[in-house]
Design a protein around this motif. Structure first.
Motif, PDB file in Angstrom:
ATOM      1  N   PRO A 162       0.802  -1.224   0.000  1.00 33.73           N
ATOM      2  CA  PRO A 162       0.000   0.000   0.000  1.00 33.73           C
ATOM      3  C   PRO A 162       0.834   1.272   0.000  1.00 33.73           C
ATOM      4  N   LEU A 163       2.010   1.239   0.617  1.00 33.54           N
ATOM      5  CA  LEU A 163       2.860   2.418   0.611  1.00 33.54           C
ATOM      6  C   LEU A 163       3.363   2.720  -0.800  1.00 33.54           C
ATOM      7  N   GLU A 164       3.818   1.686  -1.499  1.00 38.01           N
ATOM      8  CA  GLU A 164       4.309   1.898  -2.861  1.00 38.01           C
ATOM      9  C   GLU A 164       3.187   2.361  -3.782  1.00 38.01           C
ATOM     10  N   THR A 165       1.992   1.811  -3.601  1.00 33.44           N
ATOM     11  CA  THR A 165       0.851   2.269  -4.384  1.00 33.44           C
ATOM     12  C   THR A 165       0.565   3.739  -4.124  1.00 33.44           C
ATOM     13  N   ALA A 166       0.559   4.124  -2.857  1.00 32.75           N
ATOM     14  CA  ALA A 166       0.273   5.509  -2.503  1.00 32.75           C
ATOM     15  C   ALA A 166       1.316   6.459  -3.086  1.00 32.75           C
ATOM     16  N   VAL A 167       2.581   6.085  -3.029  1.00 35.10           N
ATOM     17  CA  VAL A 167       3.637   6.948  -3.568  1.00 35.10           C
ATOM     18  C   VAL A 167       3.468   7.123  -5.075  1.00 35.10           C
ATOM     19  N   ALA A 168       3.276   6.027  -5.799  1.00 31.92           N
ATOM     20  CA  ALA A 168       3.136   6.112  -7.254  1.00 31.92           C
ATOM     21  C   ALA A 168       1.937   6.967  -7.651  1.00 31.92           C
ATOM     22  N   LYS A 169       0.802   6.734  -7.014  1.00 33.91           N
ATOM     23  CA  LYS A 169      -0.406   7.465  -7.390  1.00 33.91           C
ATOM     24  C   LYS A 169      -0.364   8.915  -6.915  1.00 33.91           C
ATOM     25  N   ALA A 170       0.297   9.173  -5.789  1.00 35.77           N
ATOM     26  CA  ALA A 170       0.439  10.556  -5.338  1.00 35.77           C
ATOM     27  C   ALA A 170       1.264  11.366  -6.331  1.00 35.77           C
ATOM     28  N   VAL A 171       2.300  10.750  -6.883  1.00 34.50           N
ATOM     29  CA  VAL A 171       3.087  11.429  -7.915  1.00 34.50           C
ATOM     30  C   VAL A 171       2.207  11.734  -9.125  1.00 34.50           C
ATOM     31  N   GLU A 172       1.404  10.764  -9.557  1.00 36.30           N
ATOM     32  CA  GLU A 172       0.509  10.992 -10.675  1.00 36.30           C
ATOM     33  C   GLU A 172      -0.481  12.116 -10.376  1.00 36.30           C
ATOM     34  N   LEU A 173      -0.895  12.238  -9.129  1.00 30.23           N
ATOM     35  CA  LEU A 173      -1.869  13.260  -8.747  1.00 30.23           C
ATOM     36  C   LEU A 173      -1.234  14.618  -8.497  1.00 30.23           C
TER      37      LEU A 173
ATOM     38  N   ALA B 132      12.715   5.315  -6.806  1.00 34.22           N
ATOM     39  CA  ALA B 132      12.642   4.789  -8.171  1.00 34.22           C
ATOM     40  C   ALA B 132      11.193   4.741  -8.652  1.00 34.22           C
ATOM     41  N   ILE B 133      10.281   4.358  -7.769  1.00 37.14           N
ATOM     42  CA  ILE B 133       8.861   4.327  -8.121  1.00 37.14           C
ATOM     43  C   ILE B 133       8.369   5.734  -8.431  1.00 37.14           C
ATOM     44  N   ALA B 134       8.771   6.713  -7.631  1.00 32.67           N
ATOM     45  CA  ALA B 134       8.359   8.091  -7.866  1.00 32.67           C
ATOM     46  C   ALA B 134       8.902   8.614  -9.193  1.00 32.67           C
ATOM     47  N   ALA B 135      10.161   8.290  -9.495  1.00 30.06           N
ATOM     48  CA  ALA B 135      10.759   8.739 -10.753  1.00 30.06           C
ATOM     49  C   ALA B 135      10.035   8.132 -11.947  1.00 30.06           C
ATOM     50  N   GLU B 136       9.723   6.838 -11.873  1.00 30.08           N
ATOM     51  CA  GLU B 136       9.026   6.180 -12.975  1.00 30.08           C
ATOM     52  C   GLU B 136       7.636   6.772 -13.177  1.00 30.08           C
ATOM     53  N   ALA B 137       6.946   7.061 -12.075  1.00 29.84           N
ATOM     54  CA  ALA B 137       5.618   7.665 -12.186  1.00 29.84           C
ATOM     55  C   ALA B 137       5.696   9.055 -12.809  1.00 29.84           C
TER      56      ALA B 137
ATOM     57  N   ASP C  79       8.852  17.244 -12.788  1.00 32.89           N
ATOM     58  CA  ASP C  79       9.675  17.119 -11.594  1.00 32.89           C
ATOM     59  C   ASP C  79       9.292  15.825 -10.884  1.00 32.89           C
ATOM     60  N   VAL C  80      10.084  15.476  -9.895  1.00 36.33           N
ATOM     61  CA  VAL C  80       9.784  14.332  -9.040  1.00 36.33           C
ATOM     62  C   VAL C  80       9.601  14.874  -7.624  1.00 36.33           C
ATOM     63  N   PRO C  81       8.497  14.537  -6.952  1.00 33.94           N
ATOM     64  CA  PRO C  81       8.280  15.062  -5.608  1.00 33.94           C
ATOM     65  C   PRO C  81       9.428  14.724  -4.667  1.00 33.94           C
ATOM     66  N   ARG C  82       9.725  15.637  -3.768  1.00 37.42           N
ATOM     67  CA  ARG C  82      10.686  15.340  -2.716  1.00 37.42           C
ATOM     68  C   ARG C  82      10.100  14.248  -1.830  1.00 37.42           C
ATOM     69  N   LEU C  83      10.927  13.284  -1.480  1.00 34.48           N
ATOM     70  CA  LEU C  83      10.484  12.138  -0.678  1.00 34.48           C
ATOM     71  C   LEU C  83      11.309  12.113   0.598  1.00 34.48           C
ATOM     72  N   GLN C  84      10.656  12.363   1.736  1.00 37.53           N
ATOM     73  CA  GLN C  84      11.343  12.452   3.017  1.00 37.53           C
ATOM     74  C   GLN C  84      11.253  11.118   3.763  1.00 37.53           C
ATOM     75  N   ALA C  85      12.375  10.665   4.293  1.00 40.26           N
ATOM     76  CA  ALA C  85      12.425   9.412   5.036  1.00 40.26           C
ATOM     77  C   ALA C  85      11.556   9.495   6.291  1.00 40.26           C
ATOM     78  N   PRO C  86      11.097   8.351   6.798  1.00 35.41           N
ATOM     79  CA  PRO C  86      10.225   8.355   7.975  1.00 35.41           C
ATOM     80  C   PRO C  86      10.855   9.088   9.160  1.00 35.41           C
ATOM     81  N   ALA C  87      10.032   9.889   9.821  1.00 39.18           N
ATOM     82  CA  ALA C  87      10.458  10.639  11.000  1.00 39.18           C
ATOM     83  C   ALA C  87       9.300  10.658  11.981  1.00 39.18           C
ATOM     84  N   PRO C  88       9.571  10.910  13.270  1.00 40.09           N
ATOM     85  CA  PRO C  88       8.489  10.969  14.249  1.00 40.09           C
ATOM     86  C   PRO C  88       7.452  12.024  13.883  1.00 40.09           C
TER      87      PRO C  88
END
Length: 240
Positions: free
Chosen positions: A88-99, A124-129, A137-146
């Protein structure tokens, strides 16, 4: 026409040596060769037409020809999403880029049900999308944080639309319709929802707008994509 995300600066006449994976994709998978044209972009200089000048097993080189689209100004919606399981995370990232999101920030919450993720795979998923959807452009992707740290970083950057599945909140369309155009972040929680303490803190936070996504409990990826779709339709780039 094939579109490729490249790290190089782009200008007319500039040569580009493709990375191995892109070269294999272009030459072996898509069967392109010298004289064929592709589109290239880097997230900074717009989109350019480029011509293949050399294609081989060891190196594939492009020559930038001319610009086809200028780079739009930065901006857009920030998706703040609790870390969930891989699919579900990979799906959300790919579709969020499309949106059309501008940034994706991953957060750890008290009920996060995944303890790690591969950022290189998500990038890589974000770049492909981005390549497939035609964006420059490719959205900035921030690593998990509190969660607390991410909320602190967002302070003063516009309203935070909090998708609250556990409490009384106005429908998201009503809330979005009352917001001025400008920076906006959307927060989606983990599969188990936010804890009572987290919900209380979010509702007390200045700039947070709790909203409802309807009468059903949605999966995290469904919630994220539903909220993004509505935000783009009401006040985002779908209205321009």
């Amino acid at each position: 026409m094939i579109r490729l995300l490249v790290p190089d600066d782009l200008s007319g006449g500039r040569p580009i040596l493709l990375a191995d994976a892109q070269a294999r994709y272009l030459v072996q998978v898509m069967r392109r060769g010298p004289g064929d044209e592709v589109l290239v972009f880097n997230g900074r200089d717009g989109e350019w037409r480029a011509r293949i000048v050399a294609a081989g097993k060891r190196a594939t080189t492009l020559e930038v020809v001319d610009q086809t689209r200028v780079q739009p100004p930065p901006g857009g919606i920030v998706l703040v999403m609790a870390l969930v399981k891989r699919t579900p995370l990979e799906t959300a990232v790919a579709k969020a880029v499309e949106l059309g999101v501008a940034e994706i920030r991953l957060v750890n919450t008290e009920r996060t049900n995944a303890d790690h993720t591969r950022m290189d795979r998500l990038e890589a998923i974000a770049a492909e999308a981005a390549e497939q959807t035609g964006r420059l452009d490719v959205p900035r992707l921030q690593a998990p944080a509190p969660l607390s740290r991410v909320l602190e970083a967002l302070a003063g950057g516009g309203p935070l639309v909090f998708c609250d599945e556990a409490g009384e909140a106005p429908p998201i369309l009503a809330a979005l319709g009352g917001l001025p155009k400008g920076p906006l972040a959307i927060l989606v929680g983990p599969e188990g929802g936010f804890s009572p303490a987290e919900r209380a803190g979010l509702r007390a936070r200045v700039g947070t707008i709790p909203v409802s996504l309807g009468p059903r409990i949605l999966r995290a990826d469904t919630a994220a994509l539903s909220a993004l779709t509505l935000a783009q339709a009401v006040g985002g780039d779908w209205t321009t």
